[in-house]
Design an enzyme around this catalytic site. Structure first.
Site, PDB file in Angstrom:
ATOM      1  N   ARG A  29      30.926  33.635  34.991  1.00 59.09           N
ATOM      2  CA  ARG A  29      32.241  32.600  35.168  1.00 59.09           C
ATOM      3  C   ARG A  29      33.864  33.535  34.362  1.00 59.09           C
ATOM      4  O   ARG A  29      32.639  34.309  33.748  1.00 59.09           O
ATOM      5  CB  ARG A  29      32.381  31.277  34.868  1.00 59.09           C
ATOM      6  N   ASP A  30      34.389  33.358  34.694  1.00 55.32           N
ATOM      7  CA  ASP A  30      35.456  33.849  34.544  1.00 55.32           C
ATOM      8  C   ASP A  30      36.514  33.068  33.213  1.00 55.32           C
ATOM      9  O   ASP A  30      36.193  32.074  33.571  1.00 55.32           O
ATOM     10  CB  ASP A  30      37.394  34.063  35.636  1.00 55.32           C
ATOM     11  N   ILE A  31      36.811  33.526  32.175  1.00 50.03           N
ATOM     12  CA  ILE A  31      37.371  32.951  31.121  1.00 50.03           C
ATOM     13  C   ILE A  31      38.619  32.582  31.340  1.00 50.03           C
ATOM     14  O   ILE A  31      39.026  30.796  31.022  1.00 50.03           O
ATOM     15  CB  ILE A  31      37.480  33.572  30.531  1.00 50.03           C
ATOM     16  N   ASN A  86      40.249  44.306  42.448  1.00 56.06           N
ATOM     17  CA  ASN A  86      42.199  44.818  41.611  1.00 56.06           C
ATOM     18  C   ASN A  86      41.641  45.971  41.526  1.00 56.06           C
ATOM     19  O   ASN A  86      41.017  46.521  40.935  1.00 56.06           O
ATOM     20  CB  ASN A  86      42.937  43.754  40.727  1.00 56.06           C
ATOM     21  N   GLU A  94      43.599  44.544  34.898  1.00 56.96           N
ATOM     22  CA  GLU A  94      43.897  43.837  33.267  1.00 56.96           C
ATOM     23  C   GLU A  94      42.626  44.429  32.607  1.00 56.96           C
ATOM     24  O   GLU A  94      42.608  44.832  31.961  1.00 56.96           O
ATOM     25  CB  GLU A  94      42.967  42.272  33.406  1.00 56.96           C
ATOM     26  N   VAL A  95      41.220  44.881  33.229  1.00 58.78           N
ATOM     27  CA  VAL A  95      40.208  45.012  32.527  1.00 58.78           C
ATOM     28  C   VAL A  95      39.391  45.826  33.159  1.00 58.78           C
ATOM     29  O   VAL A  95      39.021  46.382  34.627  1.00 58.78           O
ATOM     30  CB  VAL A  95      38.837  43.319  32.530  1.00 58.78           C
ATOM     31  N   HIS A  99      34.658  45.201  38.798  1.00 59.14           N
ATOM     32  CA  HIS A  99      34.252  43.796  38.856  1.00 59.14           C
ATOM     33  C   HIS A  99      34.791  43.394  40.488  1.00 59.14           C
ATOM     34  O   HIS A  99      36.170  43.362  40.337  1.00 59.14           O
ATOM     35  CB  HIS A  99      34.634  42.675  37.656  1.00 59.14           C
ATOM     36  N   MET A 100      33.639  42.457  40.627  1.00 55.25           N
ATOM     37  CA  MET A 100      34.847  41.272  41.821  1.00 55.25           C
ATOM     38  C   MET A 100      34.359  40.377  41.481  1.00 55.25           C
ATOM     39  O   MET A 100      33.908  39.597  41.020  1.00 55.25           O
ATOM     40  CB  MET A 100      33.481  41.723  42.822  1.00 55.25           C
ATOM     41  N   HIS A 101      35.727  39.473  42.108  1.00 52.94           N
ATOM     42  CA  HIS A 101      36.512  38.415  41.616  1.00 52.94           C
ATOM     43  C   HIS A 101      35.493  37.534  43.188  1.00 52.94           C
ATOM     44  O   HIS A 101      35.736  37.682  44.050  1.00 52.94           O
ATOM     45  CB  HIS A 101      37.488  37.450  41.866  1.00 52.94           C
TER      46      HIS A 101
HETATM   47  P1  DGP Z   1      40.951  41.132  36.373  1.00 57.77           P
HETATM   48  O1  DGP Z   1      42.868  41.974  37.111  1.00 57.77           O
HETATM   49  O2  DGP Z   1      41.077  42.002  38.167  1.00 57.77           O
HETATM   50  O3  DGP Z   1      40.983  42.624  35.696  1.00 57.77           O
HETATM   51  O4  DGP Z   1      40.878  40.210  35.904  1.00 57.77           O
HETATM   52  C1  DGP Z   1      40.102  40.263  35.551  1.00 57.77           C
HETATM   53  C2  DGP Z   1      39.243  38.940  34.628  1.00 57.77           C
HETATM   54  O5  DGP Z   1      38.460  39.189  33.672  1.00 57.77           O
HETATM   55  C3  DGP Z   1      40.574  37.784  34.711  1.00 57.77           C
HETATM   56  O6  DGP Z   1      40.665  36.852  35.563  1.00 57.77           O
HETATM   57  C4  DGP Z   1      40.321  36.983  33.331  1.00 57.77           C
HETATM   58  C5  DGP Z   1      38.689  37.196  33.213  1.00 57.77           C
HETATM   59  N1  DGP Z   1      38.703  37.277  31.887  1.00 57.77           N
HETATM   60  C6  DGP Z   1      39.224  38.415  31.133  1.00 57.77           C
HETATM   61  N2  DGP Z   1      38.595  38.465  29.593  1.00 57.77           N
HETATM   62  C7  DGP Z   1      37.460  37.637  29.827  1.00 57.77           C
HETATM   63  C8  DGP Z   1      36.418  37.802  29.339  1.00 57.77           C
HETATM   64  O7  DGP Z   1      35.960  37.808  27.591  1.00 57.77           O
HETATM   65  N3  DGP Z   1      35.064  36.703  29.022  1.00 57.77           N
HETATM   66  C9  DGP Z   1      35.744  36.361  31.193  1.00 57.77           C
HETATM   67  N4  DGP Z   1      34.415  35.260  31.203  1.00 57.77           N
HETATM   68  N5  DGP Z   1      36.582  36.592  31.395  1.00 57.77           N
HETATM   69  C10 DGP Z   1      37.342  37.557  31.114  1.00 57.77           C
END
Ligand code: DGP
Length: 117
Positions: A29-31, A86, A94-95, A99-101
């Site tokens: 799950r996204d944080i 992204n 951001e990361v 990854h796929m949302h």
């Molecule tokens: P993007 O912008 O596509 O790189 O999305 C990165 C997503 O990652 C963003 O929606 C928040 C999520 N995220 C960042 N740090 C963490 C983390 O430590 N744990 C989890 N579960 N999600 C994270």
């Protein structure tokens, strides 16, 4: 390349709400959820961006879609969902670990509001 936060989640070195893991991908799950269901499906291999995929990654890339379909069924997203990747700064990645949302659980609106957004 130094480890990203997602690399550490894949290795279970830091906590996350992991919903699925196999030899190729991990889903958690996204944080910072932007929809009632917001799950990230990441490659176990630390590929930085969509611009870095190689033909040898095709099994993992295909697995992302089949895992997304299974998760959509488990989360009752039969009315539809959005899959999003992204890539680099113009997409606000951001990361830097591919990854796929998976978003769902409500109407998600148009993909982009206008050409100027
Ligand atoms: P993007 O912008 O596509 O790189 O999305 C990165 C997503 O990652 C963003 O929606 C928040 C999520 N995220 C960042 N740090 C963490 C983390 O430590 N744990 C989890 N579960 N999600 C994270």
């Amino acid at each position: 390349m130094s480890d990203t936060i997602f690399t550490k989640i894949v290795r279970r070195e830091i906590p996350a709400d992991i919903l699925y893991q196999d030899d190729l991908v991990t889903a958690f799950r996204d944080i910072n959820p932007r929809a009632p269901t917001h799950i990230l499906i990441v490659t176990n291999k630390p590929i930085p961006t969509a611009a870095d995929v190689e033909s040898e990654d095709e099994a993992a890339l295909g697995r992302m879609f089949t895992v997304a379909r299974k998760l959509s069924e488990q989360h009752s997203l039969e009315r539809g969902y959005r899959l999003m990747v992204n890539c680099k700064e113009h997409a606000h990645q951001e990361v830097y670990h591919l990854h796929m949302h998976l978003f769902g659980g409500r109407p998600l609106g148009p993909m982009l509001v206008s050409v100027d957004d």
